[in-house]
Structures are given as C-alpha cells and as structure tokens.
Design a protein around this motif. Structure first.
Motif, short mmCIF file in Angstrom:
data_model
loop_
_atom_site.label_atom_id
_atom_site.label_comp_id
_atom_site.label_asym_id
_atom_site.label_seq_id
_atom_site.Cartn_x
_atom_site.Cartn_y
_atom_site.Cartn_z
N ASP A 121 11.47 0.67 -26.41
CA ASP A 121 12.16 1.78 -26.55
C ASP A 121 12.44 2.56 -28.18
O ASP A 121 13.33 1.66 -28.78
CB ASP A 121 13.62 1.93 -25.82
N VAL A 122 12.05 3.28 -28.51
CA VAL A 122 11.92 3.75 -30.04
C VAL A 122 13.39 3.98 -30.42
O VAL A 122 13.84 3.63 -31.50
CB VAL A 122 10.85 4.82 -30.28
N ALA A 123 13.89 4.75 -29.54
CA ALA A 123 15.36 4.86 -29.84
C ALA A 123 16.24 3.94 -30.05
O ALA A 123 17.35 4.03 -30.82
CB ALA A 123 15.95 5.92 -28.80
N ARG A 124 15.94 2.69 -29.40
CA ARG A 124 16.92 1.44 -29.61
C ARG A 124 16.07 0.46 -30.44
O ARG A 124 16.96 -0.34 -30.86
CB ARG A 124 17.30 0.85 -28.24
N ARG A 125 14.98 0.30 -30.53
CA ARG A 125 14.36 -0.73 -31.31
C ARG A 125 14.88 -0.86 -32.78
O ARG A 125 15.04 0.15 -33.56
CB ARG A 125 12.80 -0.25 -31.48
N GLY A 126 15.32 -2.34 -32.94
CA GLY A 126 15.74 -2.68 -34.28
C GLY A 126 17.30 -2.08 -34.46
O GLY A 126 17.87 -2.58 -35.61
N LEU A 127 17.91 -1.78 -33.47
CA LEU A 127 19.38 -1.64 -33.54
C LEU A 127 20.06 -3.06 -33.89
O LEU A 127 19.52 -3.97 -32.98
CB LEU A 127 20.04 -0.99 -32.49
N PRO A 128 20.98 -3.26 -34.54
CA PRO A 128 21.53 -4.61 -34.46
C PRO A 128 22.36 -4.94 -33.48
O PRO A 128 23.15 -4.16 -32.85
CB PRO A 128 22.49 -4.41 -35.84
N LEU A 129 22.29 -6.30 -32.97
CA LEU A 129 23.05 -6.80 -31.78
C LEU A 129 23.76 -8.07 -32.29
O LEU A 129 23.49 -9.18 -32.29
CB LEU A 129 22.13 -7.30 -30.81
N PRO A 130 25.16 -7.60 -32.87
CA PRO A 130 25.87 -8.65 -33.66
C PRO A 130 26.15 -9.75 -32.60
O PRO A 130 26.45 -10.91 -33.26
CB PRO A 130 26.99 -8.13 -34.07
N ASN A 131 26.19 -9.76 -31.46
CA ASN A 131 26.56 -10.94 -30.50
C ASN A 131 25.08 -11.54 -30.17
O ASN A 131 25.15 -12.31 -29.29
CB ASN A 131 27.26 -10.35 -29.35
#
Length: 506
Positions: free
Chosen positions: A346-356
C-alpha cells in the motif's frame, strides 16, 4: 536518552530572504540550497559540514565547518557558527545560526524532523555586508540503510528472505529463548512439532539458569557458523568485522566521494534511535547503545575480553557462546538496527515507522519483502548486510578459542568436520554436544515430506506451516488441552516485540 534527539544525520538546508509582502515569485526569495551534515557529542557539542554536494567530489569543493551547541527542550534550541574552509573560495566566511527543532504533530505518521530559524552574516565578504539576516529551514533525510551501500548478492537476499529461512531463524531463537518459561502443556505441544531446543527431555534453553553449562552456547555458535559458511560460499566477498567499527562522520568532501554514499559512507553508520511507546527501558537502551561512551565502555571492553587468549582458554566452548550471545552479540544487533518500517504494498503506508515492530504472530506475506531487513528481530535480521559482518566477528571468536586452548593444552580440543561444518570432537569438558541443535530434523517432524530441506540447513526441516504452528504455541495463549502439532492455537498474546534481540542482565 541524553540530548541526541533527532539532530545527527544529513539535512537539506534552504535559506530565504526576509522580504515582507507578496513577491509573486517564490523563487525570488531563495538564497541558498545545500547539504547540512550534523553530529552531536554527548555533552551537547554540535559539529558538521555545510556545502553544495556534487555527484562526485574532486576534493576542491568549498564548504563551511559547523560548530555549536544544542540545548534540550521543547523545542530544542540549536545554535552554531559556520566558518569557510581555509584556502577555499569560502575562506573567511562566518555565519551564525539559531534554530529550533520543530515539535512533531501527534497522530501524524509522516512527521519529518525539521530545524527552522534564522542566520546572520557575521563577517562581510565578496561585497555582501555583515549583519544581514535570513530565514532558513533544514529538512532531515532518511537514514541510508546498509542495503543501499553494502548490498548483499541477489542470490543471498532471495534465499534468506524466503519464508522458509525467515521462519527457521525466528523459531530457532524463539524456542531456545522461551523454553525455560513455557508451561508443561506448551512444551509438550512444541515437542510434537519437533521444535524443542535439543533432544526431547534434554532440551538446552538459552536463558536457563544453567545456560553457561548446558551447551546452548555451542548450539548458538554452530548454527550461525553454518549460516556464515553457506553465505560465503555463495559470495566470497561478504566481509567480516575484524574489529568493531568506530563511528564515522556521515558526510565527506574527500576526493571520489559519491553523493549516493552520503549518510552512510562505509555502510556501518549508526541509525537513529527511536521511542518505543510504553517501554521506557527499551527506549533508553536503544539510545544508550548509540553513545560513544557505550562503544568504549561496553563494546570495546567485551571485544578485549573475548579476544583475550588467557580468558578464552579458561572457558568451555558452550560458556563462551552463551556469554557472547547475550552480551556483545545482542547489543551489536540493537546498536546497528533501524526502526521497523511497514513493508506493505500500500503506497500510502509503505515505509511508515512501526516503533513497536512486527507482532511475533503476524504472518502476513508483506513481511517477506526483501527490504524488510530489520536487524533487531530474528525474523528479518539475517537479510541485513550488517548481520554477516557482526556474525563474521562472532565466528572468528571460535577460531580464537581453539588457538587459545591449543596453546595451553595442546591436542585436548580436537578439530573435526561435523555435517559439513568445521567443528570439534566432544570431550565432556570443553566441548559437550555431539549434535548441536539447528532445528527440527526430518526424523522428528510429523509433517516432513520431500521438498522442505533447504540449502544452509543440512537435514533440517523448513516446513512453513509447521514452523508457524510452533510459533503459535510459543507466543499464543495457553492450550486448554495438549494440542496436536498442526492445530491453530489462537491469536497472539500481547508481546509484539517478543522476537527482538534481548537486553539480558549479566
């Protein structure tokens, strides 16, 4: 966490004229666009470089040398003076800067660190008067991951990022690390899959009270030695760390420096730490790991200890393996790891940090993406190029151990080849396991069938459904009754970061 904040790294610097009113053409306001590289010492001292970045440096490029301070706060105040490089066209230039690290917006996943402020020309030059004031903004670049600067061969990435190898590495560590805390029903369920850590009823838990003597350290050394051997056979150029790398400044204008290298010149730069929500202990650990004082005070002390012939000659192979695994090995993984980023399509979410991080029982196929090479988790660490450097260092300690014993008690430790791996004969004192544990064998797995033995794990079963079932046993809820090997054991219990490398008290 200290005062490091989000400041170290590479920034895009832009300055503007302070002209009131509508100018009609925003381009008329721009003064300069350049690369700003910053580092921060533990006492709050800032140093760095500011200059225009060519695609390839020839060594004569002008730039400004940055020195200043940061005052923690909300926002943090960042002040520095920039002086022109001596004997360059910027020689004699002096500019003073005061900026503020912009606070992040809550619930805005695309936050990017920015510094906003003003700059004054302190000394006149080239006909430009002193005392002029401009506005500036600096926007931080993403950390340049090792996969971009020291990439592994495609054949290695394809093999190691496969479901079979990801689940094997994750489950091998999970079984050993959790065994001593599993209930009896869970242990029986795990035995039914063939994934108990060692021979049935004689398991070797890596975090048991007797871990220094139970041989689990030999398992750690042996399994990873096979991995290293397999990867080096596929690509002999995969290197090792002869010594732990010193932190290198992320930018340079030296001759032959490429713009594509900036931010991680040798591939070993430290990625920024991050805040793990709801877990101040892990957050503090991540920040402490990146300090220069930690490198000198802990890492280099361990390195000296684990390369000391006198010390190595006093230890069994298993004790050495266990001590290394839960000190310098785990710490190296977490010192050089970046925050997890969503590998979704999903381009809109790809690369978003997932700190957990990834949930230990999240089996979505998106996690098989080769770019999911998070060094801090057992499911993904072995796709990261740093993994092979640090495990090369670990593997070299086995050779040091043998040489130390051979010098003190010649002929007692006997080299041999065990299932294709250079190893040592059991003597009951220095080497204890006649069969180091690498995972479920064909003879012990109830679901084994042709086609699930894979390169790098001789005789081992890499059956994905079985491995997923075993992970559900480990991380899922307690079974109401002794389950079968392939039964679904429900949803994951809270424990998202169960497969992260651990900070184990000494």
């Amino acid at each position: 966490m200290g005062i490091n904040l989000d400041i170290p790294g590479i920034w895009t610097y832009r300055s503007f004229l302070n002209v009131p009113g509508n100018v009609g053409d925003f381009g008329k306001l721009t003064v300069w666009e350049a690369e700003l590289s910053l580092e921060v010492s533990e006492d709050g001292h800032i140093y760095g470089l500011l200059g225009e970045r060519p695609d390839l440096c020839v060594g004569t490029e002008p730039y400004l040398l940055v020195e200043g301070t940061v005052i923690p706060g909300n926002p943090a105040v960042i002040s520095w003076r920039a002086k022109g490089k001596p004997q360059s066209e910027y020689d004699g230039w002096i500019y003073d800067y005061r900026g503020y690290l912009s606070p992040e917006w809550p619930d805005a996943p695309r936050n990017r660190p920015t510094i906003v402020g003003t700059v004054t020309r302190t000394v006149a030059h080239n006909g430009a008067p002193a005392g002029s004031v401009f506005s500036f903004v600096a926007v931080k670049s993403d950390f340049l991951e090792p996969r971009k600067t020291i990439p592994l061969a495609k054949s290695i990435i394809d093999m190691m990022s496969s479901a079979e190898h990801r689940y094997h590495h994750a489950l091998w560590h999970a079984s050993r690390d959790t065994w001593d805390n599993l209930s009896d029903p869970k242990k029986e369920a795990l035995r039914a899959t063939g994934w108990q850590p060692g021979p049935k009823t004689k398991e070797r838990a890596s975090l048991a009270a007797d871990r220094l003597a139970n041989g689990s350290g030999e398992d750690f050394f042996y399994m990873h030695r096979r991995m290293v051997k397999e990867v080096r056979a596929m690509d002999p150029s995969v290197g090792t760390w002869r010594r732990l790398p010193q932190q290198q400044f992320p930018s340079s204008f030296a001759p032959e420096t490429k713009a594509s290298q900036i931010g991680n010149l040798d591939g070993y730069s430290l990625p920024p730490a991050w805040v793990v929500p709801g877990d101040p202990d892990t957050t503090n650990w991540l920040f402490e790991l990146r300090k220069t004082s930690t490198l000198y005070g802990r890492f280099q002390a361990w390195e000296a200890l684990y390369t000391s012939a006198d010390y190595l000659a006093s230890l069994s192979l298993g004790e050495l393996g266990s001590r290394i695994e839960f000190t310098i090995h785990n710490w190296m993984h977490m010192r050089w790891t970046s925050v997890t980023r969503d590998p979704t399509g999903d381009v809109a979410r790809r690369g978003l940090p997932l700190p957990n991080g990834r949930d230990a029982l999240d089996f979505d196929e998106k996690w098989l993406d080769p770019e999911y090479d998070y060094l801090g988790e057992t499911f993904s660490s072995h796709i990261n190029p740093i993994f092979w450097r640090l495990h090369g260092w670990v593997d070299d300690r086995i050779n040091d151990w043998y040489r130390a014993h051979e010098a003190v008690r010649p002929g007692v430790v006997k080299p041999m080849t065990l299932d294709g791996v250079e190893w040592f004969a059991v003597d009951g004192t220095w080497v204890k396991n006649d069969e180091p544990w690498e995972g479920a064998r064909a003879s012990s797995s109830p679901t084994h069938h042709a086609g699930h033995n894979h390169p790098g794990h001789s005789g081992r079963v890499l059956d994905v459904p079985t491995m997923q079932a075993a992970l559900r046993i480990i991380y899922g809820p307690e079974p109401d009754a002794a389950p079968s090997a392939m039964e679904d054991h429900g949803q994951a219990l809270p424990g998202t970061r169960a497969s992260w490398f651990k900070n184990v008290p000494a």
